[in-house]
Scaffold this motif. Sequence first.
Motif, PDB file in Angstrom:
ATOM      1  N   LEU A  42      -9.727  10.164  47.511  1.00 39.56           N
ATOM      2  CA  LEU A  42      -8.799   9.972  48.616  1.00 39.56           C
ATOM      3  C   LEU A  42      -8.011   8.674  48.457  1.00 39.56           C
ATOM      4  O   LEU A  42      -6.782   8.655  48.570  1.00 39.56           O
ATOM      5  N   LEU A  43      -8.708   7.579  48.164  1.00 39.39           N
ATOM      6  CA  LEU A  43      -8.029   6.297  47.990  1.00 39.39           C
ATOM      7  C   LEU A  43      -7.076   6.310  46.798  1.00 39.39           C
ATOM      8  O   LEU A  43      -5.971   5.762  46.864  1.00 39.39           O
ATOM      9  N   MET A  44      -7.480   6.945  45.709  1.00 39.31           N
ATOM     10  CA  MET A  44      -6.609   7.037  44.541  1.00 39.31           C
ATOM     11  C   MET A  44      -5.347   7.832  44.891  1.00 39.31           C
ATOM     12  O   MET A  44      -4.235   7.421  44.543  1.00 39.31           O
ATOM     13  N   GLY A 103       4.383   5.825  44.328  1.00 36.78           N
ATOM     14  CA  GLY A 103       5.408   6.737  43.832  1.00 36.78           C
ATOM     15  C   GLY A 103       5.108   7.458  42.545  1.00 36.78           C
ATOM     16  O   GLY A 103       6.002   8.044  41.942  1.00 36.78           O
ATOM     17  N   PHE A 104       3.854   7.454  42.099  1.00 37.16           N
ATOM     18  CA  PHE A 104       3.574   8.175  40.860  1.00 37.16           C
ATOM     19  C   PHE A 104       2.458   9.205  40.983  1.00 37.16           C
ATOM     20  O   PHE A 104       1.934   9.679  39.977  1.00 37.16           O
ATOM     21  N   TRP A 105       2.118   9.612  42.183  1.00 41.75           N
ATOM     22  CA  TRP A 105       1.139  10.682  42.356  1.00 41.75           C
ATOM     23  C   TRP A 105       1.648  11.995  41.770  1.00 41.75           C
ATOM     24  O   TRP A 105       0.880  12.825  41.286  1.00 41.75           O
ATOM     25  N   TYR A 106       2.962  12.194  41.786  1.00 44.01           N
ATOM     26  CA  TYR A 106       3.522  13.439  41.253  1.00 44.01           C
ATOM     27  C   TYR A 106       3.104  13.670  39.797  1.00 44.01           C
ATOM     28  O   TYR A 106       3.122  14.810  39.321  1.00 44.01           O
ATOM     29  N   ALA A 107       2.689  12.622  39.100  1.00 53.53           N
ATOM     30  CA  ALA A 107       2.209  12.785  37.720  1.00 53.53           C
ATOM     31  C   ALA A 107       0.922  13.596  37.684  1.00 53.53           C
ATOM     32  O   ALA A 107       0.602  14.213  36.671  1.00 53.53           O
ATOM     33  N   ASP A 113       5.887   6.341  34.694  1.00 56.80           N
ATOM     34  CA  ASP A 113       5.046   6.729  35.827  1.00 56.80           C
ATOM     35  C   ASP A 113       3.705   7.289  35.354  1.00 56.80           C
ATOM     36  O   ASP A 113       2.666   7.030  35.955  1.00 56.80           O
ATOM     37  N   ASP A 114       3.731   8.053  34.268  1.00 56.86           N
ATOM     38  CA  ASP A 114       2.486   8.585  33.722  1.00 56.86           C
ATOM     39  C   ASP A 114       1.590   7.441  33.247  1.00 56.86           C
ATOM     40  O   ASP A 114       0.385   7.445  33.494  1.00 56.86           O
ATOM     41  N   CYS A 115       2.183   6.450  32.608  1.00 56.13           N
ATOM     42  CA  CYS A 115       1.412   5.287  32.151  1.00 56.13           C
ATOM     43  C   CYS A 115       0.810   4.520  33.321  1.00 56.13           C
ATOM     44  O   CYS A 115      -0.347   4.083  33.260  1.00 56.13           O
ATOM     45  N   LEU A 116       1.578   4.348  34.392  1.00 55.54           N
ATOM     46  CA  LEU A 116       1.063   3.653  35.578  1.00 55.54           C
ATOM     47  C   LEU A 116      -0.095   4.418  36.198  1.00 55.54           C
ATOM     48  O   LEU A 116      -1.121   3.831  36.579  1.00 55.54           O
ATOM     49  N   ALA A 117       0.034   5.726  36.297  1.00 55.31           N
ATOM     50  CA  ALA A 117      -1.031   6.548  36.862  1.00 55.31           C
ATOM     51  C   ALA A 117      -2.270   6.510  35.969  1.00 55.31           C
ATOM     52  O   ALA A 117      -3.401   6.377  36.458  1.00 55.31           O
ATOM     53  N   PHE A 118      -2.064   6.614  34.669  1.00 52.35           N
ATOM     54  CA  PHE A 118      -3.181   6.579  33.722  1.00 52.35           C
ATOM     55  C   PHE A 118      -3.909   5.233  33.805  1.00 52.35           C
ATOM     56  O   PHE A 118      -5.137   5.166  33.831  1.00 52.35           O
ATOM     57  N   ALA A 119      -3.140   4.152  33.877  1.00 51.83           N
ATOM     58  CA  ALA A 119      -3.741   2.815  33.984  1.00 51.83           C
ATOM     59  C   ALA A 119      -4.555   2.674  35.267  1.00 51.83           C
ATOM     60  O   ALA A 119      -5.648   2.089  35.257  1.00 51.83           O
ATOM     61  N   ALA A 120      -4.037   3.213  36.359  1.00 57.23           N
ATOM     62  CA  ALA A 120      -4.762   3.149  37.635  1.00 57.23           C
ATOM     63  C   ALA A 120      -6.094   3.882  37.525  1.00 57.23           C
ATOM     64  O   ALA A 120      -7.124   3.408  38.017  1.00 57.23           O
ATOM     65  N   ILE A 121      -6.089   5.020  36.863  1.00 57.46           N
ATOM     66  CA  ILE A 121      -7.329   5.788  36.679  1.00 57.46           C
ATOM     67  C   ILE A 121      -8.316   4.986  35.829  1.00 57.46           C
ATOM     68  O   ILE A 121      -9.483   4.840  36.192  1.00 57.46           O
TER      69      ILE A 121
END
Length: 76
Positions: free
Chosen positions: A16-18, A26-30, A43-51
Amino acid sequence: MQYPMLTRTNYNKWCLLMCVNMEAQGFWYAMEQEEEEEVLYHDDCLAFAAILRSVPLEMLASLSTKHTAQSAWEAI
């Protein structure tokens, strides 16, 4: 952005928090792109880094073989 570390007992809260944090940035769409929608590389890189910042070290090796944030998300 600091995300909570994923553990075996807090997946639902972590997820949920992620979702909320990535949507706000703005990069959940990834993770859930529409058909024919192209995900921007940045955006994919930002999402991957967050994970990667939010999973235990033991998971990094297996997730490092994934090519997109979405494939890493699905593996979790």
